[in-house]
Write an enzyme that holds these catalytic residues in place. Structure first.
Site: not given
Ligand code: NDP
Ligand code: OXD
Length: 311
Positions: A274, A226
């Site tokens: 994005h 993000r």
């Molecule tokens: P998940 O919830 O599956 O994974 C999030 C990961 O981040 C987990 O491994 C979690 O740890 C870790 N995490 C969260 N907070 C912390 C912290 N404070 N310290 C260390 N690790 C942390 O989310 P997704 O993988 O599905 O998606 C991640 C993000 O990617 C979304 O929230 C979104 O912002 C972004 N995204 C962007 C897209 C784009 O097109 N640019 C598309 C899709 C997603 P743990 O495993 O231990 O819970």
């Molecule tokens: C996001 C998406 O979370 O595109 O950014 O799924």
């Protein structure tokens, strides 16, 4: 008949949503957000950035579907109804698309694709060599649905991959760094840093100068998490000074990135709008329809937002 209201993208895109749902869930009453009728009659909402207070005004809401995997623009609403399950958008192809983007960005920044594009635009034969994947250590911040797939795909390209998350993982060949206490060691081992964290109070503005100083000098950065996680001025300064050797950014705060912003012209920065993982509406509609069918049958989807964790 259950009613689904949709607020995702421009109003013009709604007709495509309606057409997709007509195919995959003909029994669903699908309405555009601004023409939803009585909010008390709404069962499901599919939203990206709902106006604050609107979801709370739907007393019969059974489930909210995020239109993306990240739900930060939904839960920032001070009146967000925490008691209603919020399902993140993770159709089957989403992680694969993200993995492809991260692999592209990793090779692009490693092989200095931006430098080559600029040289081509000048008509210049800019001859240089660069490191290979096999001698590059990639640190993936966030080993969730997106990060873990990206990690495996990066390994397939020959990168040495390690990850950082809140809880322990066991991805074959991917060294695990867990929690705040392990962050400095994780960073010190990252020639290329990939951010796939969700936006939470703990991750906001994490990609800033103090963190860049803990990376090997000249490290590369990819952020597809993000925009709120990066201090863009710090990124630009770090690129200018050589603290960072190159960067690919897919996310900004706010979006779209303002016209005329100095980031557009930064020599070592590649900007994408994005699009890292953008499953087509049809794929997302199919997935929401399958989730609703499951919910009607008493089976809840897995990827539900946890208000206590913030993601
Ligand atoms: P998940 O919830 O599956 O994974 C999030 C990961 O981040 C987990 O491994 C979690 O740890 C870790 N995490 C969260 N907070 C912390 C912290 N404070 N310290 C260390 N690790 C942390 O989310 P997704 O993988 O599905 O998606 C991640 C993000 O990617 C979304 O929230 C979104 O912002 C972004 N995204 C962007 C897209 C784009 O097109 N640019 C598309 C899709 C997603 P743990 O495993 O231990 O819970
Ligand atoms: C996001 C998406 O979370 O595109 O950014 O799924």
């Amino acid at each position: 008949m259950s009613r689904l209201v949709v607020k995702s993208g421009a109003a013009a895109g709604f007709e495509e949503w309606r057409a997709c749902f007509a195919e995959v869930a003909p029994g669903l009453d699908v309405r555009f957000w601004d023409e939803m009728g009585d909010p008390g009659e709404v069962d499901f909402a599919l939203v990206w950035d709902p106006e604050p207070g609107r979801l709370a005004a739907m007393p019969g809401l059974r489930c909210i579907f995020g239109a993306g995997a990240g739900v930060d623009l939904i839960v920032r609403d001070p009146d967000f109804p925490r008691h209603v399950p919020l399902v993140r958008m993770i159709p089957a192809g989403a992680a694969q698309r993200m993995g492809e983007y991260i692999c592209w960005a990793a090779l692009h920044v490693l092989r200095q694709g931006r430098r080559m594009a600029l040289a081509q635009a000048r008509g210049a034969w800019d001859y240089f060599d660069c490191a290979s994947a096999g001698e590059t250590r990639v640190g993936v911040m966030g080993l969730g649905v997106m990060g873990s797939r990206a990690a495996v795909m990066l390994q397939g390209l020959g990168f040495a991959v390690h990850g950082w998350s809140r809880s322990a993982k066991c991805l074959p060949g991917v060294k695990d760094y867990v929690g705040e206490g392990a962050l400095d060691d994780f960073l010190a081992a990252s020639d290329l840093l990939v951010c796939l964290l969700p936006d939470t109070p703990d991750t906001r503005a994490i990609l800033a100068r103090p963190l860049f100083e803990k990376l090997p000098r000249g490290a590369m950065l990819i952020n597809a998490g993000r925009g709120a996680q990066q201090n863009l001025d710090d990124v630009l300064a770090a690129l200018e000074e050589g603290l960072l050797g190159g960067a690919v950014l897919d996310v900004f705060e706010p979006e779209p990135l303002a016209e005329g912003h100095p980031a557009w012209a930064a020599e070592r920065l590649t900007i994408t709008p994005h699009v890292a993982s953008l499953p087509p509406r049809r794929e997302r509609a199919e997935w929401v329809a399958a989730c609703i069918a499951g919910i009607e049958a008493g089976r809840w989807p897995e990827k539900i937002y946890n208000p206590d964790l913030g993601y």
